[in-house]
Structures are given as structure tokens and as C-alpha cells.
Design a protein around this motif. Structure first.
Motif, PDB file in Angstrom:
ATOM      1  N   LEU A  32      37.703  71.084  46.358  1.00 38.32           N
ATOM      2  CA  LEU A  32      38.522  70.679  47.213  1.00 38.32           C
ATOM      3  C   LEU A  32      39.182  69.100  46.800  1.00 38.32           C
ATOM      4  O   LEU A  32      40.316  68.962  46.747  1.00 38.32           O
ATOM      5  CB  LEU A  32      38.396  70.836  48.525  1.00 38.32           C
ATOM      6  CG  LEU A  32      38.295  71.830  49.381  1.00 38.32           C
ATOM      7  CD1 LEU A  32      37.976  72.015  50.784  1.00 38.32           C
ATOM      8  CD2 LEU A  32      39.807  72.463  49.382  1.00 38.32           C
ATOM      9  N   GLU A  33      38.193  68.292  46.352  1.00 36.94           N
ATOM     10  CA  GLU A  33      38.659  67.040  46.009  1.00 36.94           C
ATOM     11  C   GLU A  33      39.482  67.024  45.078  1.00 36.94           C
ATOM     12  O   GLU A  33      40.295  65.918  44.992  1.00 36.94           O
ATOM     13  CB  GLU A  33      37.137  65.984  45.751  1.00 36.94           C
ATOM     14  CG  GLU A  33      36.446  66.253  47.093  1.00 36.94           C
ATOM     15  CD  GLU A  33      35.430  67.452  47.182  1.00 36.94           C
ATOM     16  OE1 GLU A  33      35.001  68.153  46.155  1.00 36.94           O
ATOM     17  OE2 GLU A  33      35.008  67.624  48.344  1.00 36.94           O
ATOM     18  N   SER A  86      41.135  67.581  51.875  1.00 42.69           N
ATOM     19  CA  SER A  86      40.052  67.511  52.642  1.00 42.69           C
ATOM     20  C   SER A  86      39.494  68.886  53.223  1.00 42.69           C
ATOM     21  O   SER A  86      40.181  69.682  53.709  1.00 42.69           O
ATOM     22  CB  SER A  86      40.091  66.505  54.009  1.00 42.69           C
ATOM     23  OG  SER A  86      40.843  67.057  55.033  1.00 42.69           O
ATOM     24  N   GLU A  87      38.260  68.788  53.621  1.00 41.63           N
ATOM     25  CA  GLU A  87      37.588  70.161  54.320  1.00 41.63           C
ATOM     26  C   GLU A  87      38.092  70.502  55.355  1.00 41.63           C
ATOM     27  O   GLU A  87      38.692  71.722  55.778  1.00 41.63           O
ATOM     28  CB  GLU A  87      36.275  69.901  54.399  1.00 41.63           C
ATOM     29  CG  GLU A  87      35.316  71.312  54.829  1.00 41.63           C
ATOM     30  CD  GLU A  87      35.254  72.364  53.773  1.00 41.63           C
ATOM     31  OE1 GLU A  87      35.105  73.330  53.736  1.00 41.63           O
ATOM     32  OE2 GLU A  87      34.930  71.626  52.596  1.00 41.63           O
ATOM     33  N   ASP A  88      38.688  69.396  56.616  1.00 42.77           N
ATOM     34  CA  ASP A  88      39.314  69.615  57.627  1.00 42.77           C
ATOM     35  C   ASP A  88      40.575  70.350  57.460  1.00 42.77           C
ATOM     36  O   ASP A  88      41.173  71.196  58.044  1.00 42.77           O
ATOM     37  CB  ASP A  88      39.403  68.611  58.621  1.00 42.77           C
ATOM     38  CG  ASP A  88      38.030  68.121  59.054  1.00 42.77           C
ATOM     39  OD1 ASP A  88      37.047  68.926  59.082  1.00 42.77           O
ATOM     40  OD2 ASP A  88      37.863  67.141  59.318  1.00 42.77           O
ATOM     41  N   GLU A  89      41.408  69.667  56.421  1.00 40.50           N
ATOM     42  CA  GLU A  89      42.715  70.289  56.252  1.00 40.50           C
ATOM     43  C   GLU A  89      42.703  71.605  55.841  1.00 40.50           C
ATOM     44  O   GLU A  89      43.608  72.340  56.221  1.00 40.50           O
ATOM     45  CB  GLU A  89      43.463  69.372  55.162  1.00 40.50           C
ATOM     46  CG  GLU A  89      43.869  68.130  55.540  1.00 40.50           C
ATOM     47  CD  GLU A  89      44.381  67.178  54.293  1.00 40.50           C
ATOM     48  OE1 GLU A  89      45.473  66.407  54.757  1.00 40.50           O
ATOM     49  OE2 GLU A  89      43.893  67.299  53.339  1.00 40.50           O
ATOM     50  N   ASN A  94      53.319  76.376  54.669  1.00 37.42           N
ATOM     51  CA  ASN A  94      53.114  76.100  52.970  1.00 37.42           C
ATOM     52  C   ASN A  94      52.337  74.866  52.751  1.00 37.42           C
ATOM     53  O   ASN A  94      53.062  73.936  53.025  1.00 37.42           O
ATOM     54  CB  ASN A  94      54.022  76.730  52.223  1.00 37.42           C
ATOM     55  CG  ASN A  94      53.886  76.988  50.710  1.00 37.42           C
ATOM     56  OD1 ASN A  94      52.637  77.083  50.614  1.00 37.42           O
ATOM     57  ND2 ASN A  94      54.772  77.005  49.880  1.00 37.42           N
ATOM     58  N   ASN A  95      51.379  74.584  52.030  1.00 38.17           N
ATOM     59  CA  ASN A  95      50.903  73.602  51.427  1.00 38.17           C
ATOM     60  C   ASN A  95      50.677  73.800  49.856  1.00 38.17           C
ATOM     61  O   ASN A  95      49.624  74.604  49.747  1.00 38.17           O
ATOM     62  CB  ASN A  95      49.603  73.043  52.216  1.00 38.17           C
ATOM     63  CG  ASN A  95      49.105  71.883  51.656  1.00 38.17           C
ATOM     64  OD1 ASN A  95      49.124  71.486  50.461  1.00 38.17           O
ATOM     65  ND2 ASN A  95      48.626  71.051  52.796  1.00 38.17           N
ATOM     66  N   GLU A  96      51.233  73.353  49.070  1.00 34.36           N
ATOM     67  CA  GLU A  96      51.043  73.566  47.694  1.00 34.36           C
ATOM     68  C   GLU A  96      49.728  73.287  47.012  1.00 34.36           C
ATOM     69  O   GLU A  96      49.132  74.260  46.161  1.00 34.36           O
ATOM     70  CB  GLU A  96      52.145  73.010  46.746  1.00 34.36           C
ATOM     71  CG  GLU A  96      53.386  73.488  46.933  1.00 34.36           C
ATOM     72  CD  GLU A  96      53.472  74.976  46.373  1.00 34.36           C
ATOM     73  OE1 GLU A  96      53.049  75.402  45.416  1.00 34.36           O
ATOM     74  OE2 GLU A  96      54.331  75.780  47.235  1.00 34.36           O
ATOM     75  N   GLN A  97      49.008  72.114  47.473  1.00 33.72           N
ATOM     76  CA  GLN A  97      47.678  72.028  47.018  1.00 33.72           C
ATOM     77  C   GLN A  97      46.733  72.817  47.401  1.00 33.72           C
ATOM     78  O   GLN A  97      45.751  73.633  46.568  1.00 33.72           O
ATOM     79  CB  GLN A  97      47.192  70.581  47.371  1.00 33.72           C
ATOM     80  CG  GLN A  97      47.958  69.314  46.872  1.00 33.72           C
ATOM     81  CD  GLN A  97      49.321  69.030  47.661  1.00 33.72           C
ATOM     82  OE1 GLN A  97      49.658  69.586  48.598  1.00 33.72           O
ATOM     83  NE2 GLN A  97      49.872  67.960  46.992  1.00 33.72           N
TER      84      GLN A  97
END
Length: 130
Positions: A28-29, A34-37, A113-116
């Protein structure tokens, strides 16, 4: 009897838990998330998907929409022609409702939608196929 949950969120989380420490596994990094996101995104995305896929809810609403024109026709002279018109109106109303639900689903998915995170999910699922 074991209940197996097979939805998008559980599949992704299963791959992550099985391969988290494997060499070359996406982290994820690396995607600036972040893990929460990620947890929030997965929860809300699965909620949107589940909302559309609830068959019992969907069929109940379609049946109510289909029956409404028959109820209206029942107050007038009941003939075969009126029954066919009510049937046609019910089908048209169901079609309109279907299109509205598809548009609302696409709007909700595009807002979410979140591309990352989507790239991370795609890489995780590709890693599973290796």
C-alpha cells in the motif's frame, strides 16, 4: 456447513493475507495509500456493489412497480385491452426504474473511485494469477 463469502472485498483481502510477505507483492505504501483509506474504500465500494446486487430487494421493487398499473386499471372498466395496457405500462415503468438504478450505481461508483487504490487492487489480483 461452512458458509463461504465470495465478494470483491473478501477476495482481495484473502489474496493480501495469503501473499502479504511474498517478494514482489504490491504494498500500500508504494501507492501512497494508508491502511485506513484502503479499509474505508473497500467497505464503501462493497456496500455500493451489494446495494445493486440485493436480489430480494430488487425483485420486490420490480414486482410492486409492475403491479401499480393493474391497480389503477382496476378502478376503471376491466377489459382485456386495459389489462394489456396495464401490462405494457408496468413493463415500461420497470424499464425506467432499471435505467435509473444503473445510472445511480455508475454515479456512486464514479464518486467513490480512487485511482491509486484501484491500481493497487488490480496489482494484487494480478499477483494472485501468477
Amino acid at each position: 456447513m461452512e458458509i463461504i463469502i465470495d465478494d470483491m472485498e473478501h477476495r482481495v483481502r484473502k489474496v493480501i493475507s495469503e501473499h502479504r510477505d511474498a517478494p514482489g507483492f504490491p504494498q500500500l505504501e508504494d501507492y501512497g495509500v494508508s491502511e485506513d483509506e484502503f479499509d474505508d474504500y473497500m467497505f464503501y465500494k462493497q456496500a455500493v456493489i451489494d446495494d445493486v446486487e440485493s436480489l430480494r430487494k430488487k425483485y420486490t421493487i420490480y414486482s410492486i412497480i409492475f403491479i401499480i398499473p393493474f391497480i389503477v386499471v382496476a378502478f376503471y372498466e376491466t377489459t382485456l385491452t386495459n389489462a394489456l395496457i396495464a401490462c405494457g405500462c408496468g413493463l415500461v415503468l420497470c424499464g425506467i426504474y432499471y435505467l435509473i438504478t444503473i445510472v445511480v450505481h455508475k454515479i456512486r461508483m464514479s464518486r467513490l473511485n480512487n485511482e491509486q487504490i484501484e491500481r493497487y487492487i488490480a496489482e494484487v489480483m494480478k499477483f494472485q494469477d501468477r
